[in-house]
Design a protein around this motif. Structure first.
Motif, short mmCIF file in Angstrom:
data_model
loop_
_atom_site.label_atom_id
_atom_site.label_comp_id
_atom_site.label_asym_id
_atom_site.label_seq_id
_atom_site.Cartn_x
_atom_site.Cartn_y
_atom_site.Cartn_z
N ALA A 196 0.83 -1.21 0.00
CA ALA A 196 0.00 0.00 0.00
C ALA A 196 0.86 1.25 0.00
O ALA A 196 0.58 2.23 -0.71
N VAL A 197 1.93 1.24 0.81
CA VAL A 197 2.83 2.39 0.84
C VAL A 197 3.50 2.56 -0.52
O VAL A 197 3.65 3.69 -1.03
N ARG A 198 3.88 1.45 -1.13
CA ARG A 198 4.57 1.53 -2.44
C ARG A 198 3.66 2.09 -3.52
O ARG A 198 4.11 2.82 -4.41
N ILE A 199 2.38 1.78 -3.46
CA ILE A 199 1.47 2.17 -4.54
C ILE A 199 0.84 3.54 -4.29
O ILE A 199 0.78 4.38 -5.21
N PHE A 200 0.41 3.80 -3.06
CA PHE A 200 -0.46 4.95 -2.81
C PHE A 200 0.25 6.16 -2.20
O PHE A 200 -0.39 7.20 -2.03
N THR A 201 1.51 6.06 -1.85
CA THR A 201 2.19 7.21 -1.26
C THR A 201 3.20 7.78 -2.25
O THR A 201 3.61 7.11 -3.20
N SER A 202 3.60 9.01 -2.01
CA SER A 202 4.58 9.70 -2.85
C SER A 202 5.74 10.15 -1.99
O SER A 202 5.57 10.38 -0.78
N PRO A 203 6.90 10.31 -2.56
CA PRO A 203 8.08 10.69 -1.76
C PRO A 203 7.96 12.12 -1.26
O PRO A 203 7.39 13.00 -1.92
N LEU A 204 8.52 12.35 -0.07
CA LEU A 204 8.56 13.68 0.52
C LEU A 204 9.97 14.24 0.42
O LEU A 204 10.94 13.49 0.31
N PRO A 205 10.10 15.56 0.43
CA PRO A 205 11.45 16.15 0.36
C PRO A 205 12.30 15.68 1.53
O PRO A 205 11.79 15.48 2.65
N PRO A 206 13.60 15.52 1.31
CA PRO A 206 14.48 15.05 2.39
C PRO A 206 14.71 16.15 3.42
O PRO A 206 14.45 17.33 3.18
N GLY A 207 15.23 15.74 4.57
CA GLY A 207 15.59 16.69 5.61
C GLY A 207 14.49 17.02 6.58
O GLY A 207 14.67 17.87 7.45
#
Length: 569
Positions: free
Chosen positions: A74-85
């Motif tokens: 679910a995390v792999r499909i439905f989430t998007s990356p957030l900026p680092p830091g």
């Protein structure tokens, strides 16, 4: 908390990551690794559950691994990356939090008699790379505490392994701390390098766009040619100079594709052969037209990193160069002529006055004839002086908004005065079709333009009642003034220089009348032009010379516009 990236403050929300950024790829890699680990754990426990019953693997552990697999997918499909830091975000709860909970449960229970401590490297690395330094160290500390707690629990059951288990847990925790710190520093450096690269790429793209815009708008032609004669770039001015058609409308194309371009090709080859800039005047043959003479300059681009040099060719039409030189000479001559004309006025006025005084005492016909010639030529010289000074006044007058002028009223008044003074009302027909329309034009200047056009028309017109026609028009387009006459057509050599100063087909004309008309029209945003046209319904089939003045757009009709008026002399 790690310092914010350049161009980003702690109070502002970081921009979303681009799909092609390094951290987006790392995010996808970590989430894919979590799915892979979940699949391996589930398959391993299921296999041990079915093949080794003695291990007493509970079914709820398989359910735990199944739940973990579903969560990772679910995390792999439905989430998007957030900026680092970022120090903390709810997203870490269902990524790092779930990982720590699952792995610590399996580690405490020793499901299948397997050591799960290496799996803690995944949440530590994920928090270190995609989070802040504080989050990375906090994750490593949590893992170290979990390992120490696990060692303490096992020491209660196996006191003899107390020292070994605590030593192993401590060393593993220290290792995770080192990995978290180093991974976070590398990720911070990667973020800085990526940002710098993106800023450099953006600056390079902007500079490239500016260069392309400058090249596209250059009045000179620009060609970029390689050593094989392939044209990589050709701006619009170069395409016009080369007479390119739709088939070769865009680069790249071969410079040797046409025989008429061979001089250009030879100059490019000479530039590559001598590795030096060249300069030459060449003639390019264009299909269906006479050869076009051009001044061509070439330059070679620097050869860097084994890259092939390119030849940049700058082309300038010699006719335009000569026209600019001619304009500069005419401007200098005009300034000198104005100064000389100013000095001529007083002596010329003295000659005219002395001739008038002398003429009062003359009685012999021969002497009177000589006095008449002196007066006539003095008047002609005075007219030339006035025209030269008129040009100087027009060129040095300050720019100001002209008042709104009612076109039909001004044309009617000027034509009536001109016909009365010249006694030629029987040859002029005036048709006014722009009732109540106003144009931005000075009244005196419009009178001067119209009188000059009428004088020219009278000089070459016939004797019919409608040999000269003055008309105004105001439809959907801008208001227009026409002065038509049934004179003979102009020679091509005369037509090409019609509005140039000091050019006339008559020896007794100064050649300044039409030039003054053009200057006055340009000052008011109007356009004056000449063409050979067929007359209107009053004289079908008759050709004549038509001078038109198209006024600047913005002429507005007044209220209560009257119908079209026709004045026929």
């Amino acid at each position: 908390m790690s310092a914010p990236l350049p161009g980003m403050t702690a109070a502002t929300e970081p921009p979303p990551l681009a799909d092609d950024s390094a951290f987006s790829r790392l995010w996808r890699g970590f989430t894919t690794a979590r799915v892979s680990i979940a699949v391996v754990l589930l398959l391993t426990l299921c296999t041990l559950y079915m093949l080794v019953p003695a291990l007493n693997i509970d079914g709820w552990l398989i359910g735990l691994c199944t739940t973990y697999l579903v969560a990772t997918i679910a995390v792999r499909i439905f989430t998007s990356p957030l900026p680092p830091g970022r120090t903390f975000d709810p997203q870490w709860v269902y990524t790092i939090g779930i990982d720590l909970l699952t792995f610590s449960t399996l580690q405490f229970l020793q499901a299948g008699a397997i050591n799960y401590s290496p799996l803690f490297a995944l949440p530590v690395l994920m928090g270190s790379v995609l989070g802040s330094a504080l989050l990375a160290l906090a994750t490593a500390a949590a893992v170290a505490l979990l390992l120490l707690t696990d060692a303490w629990v096992w020491s209660l059951h196996l006191p003899g392994e107390f020292a070994a288990r605590f030593l192993q847990a401590g060393l593993t925790g220290i290792g995770y701390f080192a990995v978290a710190f180093l991974a976070n520093q590398l990720a911070a450096r990667l973020a800085r390098e990526e940002l710098a690269a993106r800023l450099s790429q953006q600056a390079a793209r902007m500079q490239s766009q500016v260069n392309e815009l400058v090249i596209e708008t250059l009045a000179d032609g620009v060609l970029v040619v390689d050593a094989k004669g392939l044209v990589h770039t050709a701006n619009p001015a170069a395409r016009v100079l080369l007479g390119m058609g739709p088939a070769l409308d865009s680069a790249p194309f071969e410079l040797g594709a046409r025989s008429g371009w061979q001089p250009m090709m030879q100059l490019a080859q000479l530039t590559f052969a001598q590795r030096a800039a060249q300069k030459a005047e060449i003639a390019v043959e264009v299909d269906g037209a006479s050869p076009r003479r051009m001044h061509v300059r070439t330059r070679l681009t620097p050869q860097e990193h084994q890259a092939e040099s390119l030849c940049v060719m700058f082309m300038e039409d010699l006719r335009e160069m000569e026209a600019r030189l001619r304009t500069e000479k005419l401007a200098a001559m005009g300034r000198m002529s104005a100064a000389v004309a100013h000095e001529f006025r007083n002596p010329l006025a003295a000659i005219a006055q002395a001739n008038e005084l002398m003429e009062e005492d003359l009685h012999e016909p021969g002497l009177k004839q000589l006095s008449f010639l002196v007066r006539k030529n003095a008047q002609r010289l005075a007219q030339i002086v006035d025209e030269i000074l008129d040009i100087s006044r027009v060129q040095h007058q300050g720019l100001r908004a002209p008042p709104a002028l009612e076109l039909d009223a001004a044309v009617s008044s000027t034509c009536a005065d001109w016909m009365l003074q010249g006694k030629c009302a029987d040859r002029v027909q005036v048709t006014l079709a722009a009732p109540r329309v106003q144009v931005p034009f000075d009244a005196d200047h419009l009178r001067r333009v119209l009188v000059n056009l009428l004088d020219n028309a009278l000089r070459y017109a016939g004797t019919r009642p409608d040999s000269i026609r003055v008309s105004t028009h105001a439809g959907e387009g801008p208001p227009t003034l026409h002065v038509w006459s049934d004179g003979a057509p102009l020679e091509p050599s005369v037509e090409s220089h019609l509005f140039e100063p000091f050019f006339s087909s008559e020896s007794r004309s100064s050649g300044l009348g039409l030039y003054i008309c053009r200057e006055l029209c340009e000052r008011h945003g109007a356009v004056i032009a000449y063409r050979r046209v067929v007359a209107g319904p009053a004289g079908p089939g008759r050709e004549g010379n038509d001078f038109s003045v198209v006024f600047r757009a913005g002429g507005l009709p007044l209220a209560g516009a009257a119908s079209t008026d026709t004045i026929a002399a």
